[in-house]
Write an enzyme that holds these catalytic residues in place. Sequence first.
Site, PDB file in Angstrom:
ATOM      1  N   PHE B 111       0.870 -60.138 -33.306  1.00 14.41           N
ATOM      2  CA  PHE B 111       0.464 -58.922 -34.002  1.00 14.41           C
ATOM      3  C   PHE B 111       0.034 -59.259 -35.436  1.00 14.41           C
ATOM      4  CE2 PHE B 111       1.616 -55.215 -36.682  1.00 14.41           C
ATOM      5  CZ  PHE B 111       0.619 -54.361 -36.229  1.00 14.41           C
ATOM      6  N   LYS B 161       5.696 -65.990 -42.338  1.00 15.79           N
ATOM      7  CA  LYS B 161       6.857 -65.166 -42.676  1.00 15.79           C
ATOM      8  C   LYS B 161       8.164 -65.957 -42.592  1.00 15.79           C
ATOM      9  CE  LYS B 161       8.626 -60.508 -41.800  1.00 15.79           C
ATOM     10  NZ  LYS B 161       8.464 -59.287 -40.994  1.00 15.79           N
TER      11      LYS B 161
END
Lengths: 180, 572
Positions: B111, B161
Site C-alpha cells: 500500500f 518505515k
Amino acid sequence: MPEPFSGTTTHSPITHHILSVLVENKAGVLARVAGLFSRRAFNIYSLAVAPADAHERFSRITIVVDAESAPLEQVVGQLNKLINVVEIRDLGSNEALERELLLATVHVAHDERDHLLESVADAGASVVDVSDEAVTLTLSGTPTALNAFEAMLAQGYPSREVQRTGRVALPRLNHSATQA
Amino acid sequence: MNITGAQALIKALEQQGTEVIFGYPGGAILPVYDPIIDSSIRHVLVRHEQGAGHMAEGYAQATGRPGVAMVTSGPGATNIVTPIANAYMDSIPLVVITGQVPTAAIGTDAFQECDITGITMGITKHNWLIKDAKDIPDVIAEAFYVATTGRPGPVLVDVPKDVTQSMVEWHDCPTPDQLDLPGYHPVLEGDPEAIAAAARLLADAERPVLYVGGGVIKARAIEALAELVRVSGAPVVTTLMARGALPDSHPQNLGMPGMHGNYTAVTAMQQADLLVSLGARFDDRVTGRLDAFAPRAAIVHVDIDAAEIGKVRKADVGIVGDARHVIEALSAASAGLPRADLAAWWATLNDWRERYPMIYEPASDGGMLKPQAIIEKLNEMSPDDTIVVSGVGQHQMWAAHHWNYEHPYTWINSGGAGTMGYAVPAAIGAKAGQPGRTVWAIDGDGCFQMTAQELVTARSEGIPIKVAILNNSYLGMVRQWQEMFYEERYSEVYLSQDLPNYVMWAEAMGCVGIRVDRAEDVEAAIEKANAINDRPVVIDFRTDAAEKVFPMVAAGASNDDIMVHPIQQAGA
C-alpha cells in the site's frame, strides 16, 4: 540477434566506443549508469561488470556502445556527474585492447566430433565438458576471434547454444619505445 | 544514546541547519512526524505535496540555503516529482525526504509503495535509499553536501518505515571533509591558463558581451561580477535566471536576452565577436536556432559543471569552476591588459536601445488594463527589496522585463522546466525564508488555478504573501502562439471571465480579495494590499487578453529574425 562488432570497424559517423567506468560498488549504480544511455536511446551493445579491487569497494563497468561521438561526449560528461562514478575512460576502438570469453555447447554425436575438435584446436579454444550428446567449448580472445569461431560453429553445427560475456578492455600500452 | 531512526533523522536535519520543513504527513513517514513536535525546526503543513516542493524551492532561492521538504511514500512522493524536476532544471538546492514502505515490503506492491528513487534518478543530483538507521546521519550529511556544493540541485532520501521505527545509537553527522564520496569532487578554482586566455580574448574583443546566467546568482558572485563589468567596460545581458545579478539601472546592463528578450540584448549577442558566458548554459530559449546563434562570436564558457562546457555550443575557452572564483580571477587577469576601444560598439548598442526600448501600447481611456502597466505600478509602489515570484507564461515574461531588478535574489521563477503554478507556493517559501521582506507573486489566471490552495497554508501558517493575478481569462502564452502561428484558431485556451470568482475564492481561503477592472483603481488596490501584513492578499487584475509579449523570436527561428513590438515594426 544484432550483428557483432568486428572489433575494428569504424563506419563514420557512427563508431563504437568502449567506456571503462570505475564506480562505487553500491546498489543502483548500474541503473544510474544505464539510465543515461537509455534516455538518449543509445543501445548498449555489451556490458561487463565486476569488482575492481580486493575489498570490493569499487566495480569496473565496461560498456560497448554504438553512438556518434558528439552525443556520446555529452553522455560521458553526464556519467562523470554521477556521484558514484569515480573515473571514466573512453577508449576508441584503435586504442583499446579488448578481450572476451565465449562458452558454447554443441550437440554433436561422439563419432562426428573429429572435425569439430580439429577446429577447436585451430582456434585455440578448449573443451571444458563432454557428454554423449554434446561438448561444451570455451574460447577467450579478441572479439574478432570469437566472431570467427562463432561463424564456424554456425556453419557446421545447427544445434548449439552460445554465450558471450561482453568485452573487457584496457588501453594499449605506449609502443613508441618498444615497437614490436 | 539510543534513539529511534525517526529521531535520528530529525536530529540530523537540525545538525544540518534546517530551519523549516515544508511537508505533509502520511503512513510511511508517520514515525518522523512524532519527533517534529519536540524539534526546533518549523514545519509548514502544506495542502498538496507539490506545494511543499515549490515552497522549498522558493525558500532556497530567496535565502541561498537548501530547501527541505518531507512527504510520505507513493502518491506523496510522486506529487513532489514536479518540484524536483523543476529544481533540477534550475539548479536549486533541495533536500527531499520521502517515507517508504517497510524494507521487507519493498517490491511487493505494498500500500502506497512506489519506486521513488527509480522515478527521480534522472531528475536528482543523487538519491539514497536508507536501509539501516545507523546510516541516517551520514546520508543526511551527504545529501546536504551534494545538494549545496558544485552545481546545486535536488537530492532525495527515501526512508522505509521500519528504519525510522528501529532503535539506533546516535552519532553526529560527519563534516564535509569526513564524507566518503570518492566520485564527487566539485571544482572551485578555474584553470589559471584558461583564465589568462579568456582575459586576453576579453581585452582584445571589439564587440564583447558578458552573458550572465543563473550560476552567478547561485555562486553569490554579485560583487565579483560588478568588478568584472567595471574592469572590462563590456555590455552585460542577464538571462531569465540571472535578473538582478547586475542592477537594471546599471548603464552596461542591456537586459534579458532570448526568445522574449529585448532587442538590444538579443542583437548584441548576435553581433558579438566574443561571448563570455558566466554560469549560463546556452539554453534553447536563449540561442534560438543554434546554427544561426551569435555566428561570429568566440566563446568563453565558465561553468561549475564540466558537462555544460561545449554541450550546446563549442567553447573556444572552457573554464570549469565556481562563478565567483573564476570571475574574480578573470578580473584580476584582465587588470592592466591593453583594451580594445569599445566606443563604436557602445555607440551601436546605445542606438539600438534608443530605437527599440521595451514598449507597449498604453491603455486607452476606459480600456482594459495593460498587464505591463500593472507590473510597473507594483514596482513603483513596493519596497526596493521586494521579492517578485512568477509562474510561467506571458505574465512571467512581463514580470521579467517591466520590473526593474536592482538587487540579486529578488526575482524567483521557474525557468528551465517552465512549471505552471510555481508562483503561489514559491512565494510562500520565499516569504518563510525572508519574513521581513515584501513578497509579490505575479501570476497568471491559469497558473493561479493550479496551486492556489496553498494560500490556505499561507493564511494558517501566518505567511502573508501578496498575489497579483494578471487575469486575461486565457492561457495567454498559448493564445499568443495560436494567434501568431495557428491563424487565430484558439483551441482550449479560454478559461472564463466569471469562473472562478477570485475575490470569493481568496476570502474563502482567509485572504483579502480585491478585484480591479479600471486603470484608476490600480493604485488604490496596490496601496491597500501593501498595507496588509497580517494575511495574504490577492488582487484580481482584469487585463487585456489581446496583449502579446514582444519582442519575440519564433520557435526554431534565428535570433536575427526577432519581431519587435508592432509599433516599432511600423516605425522601423
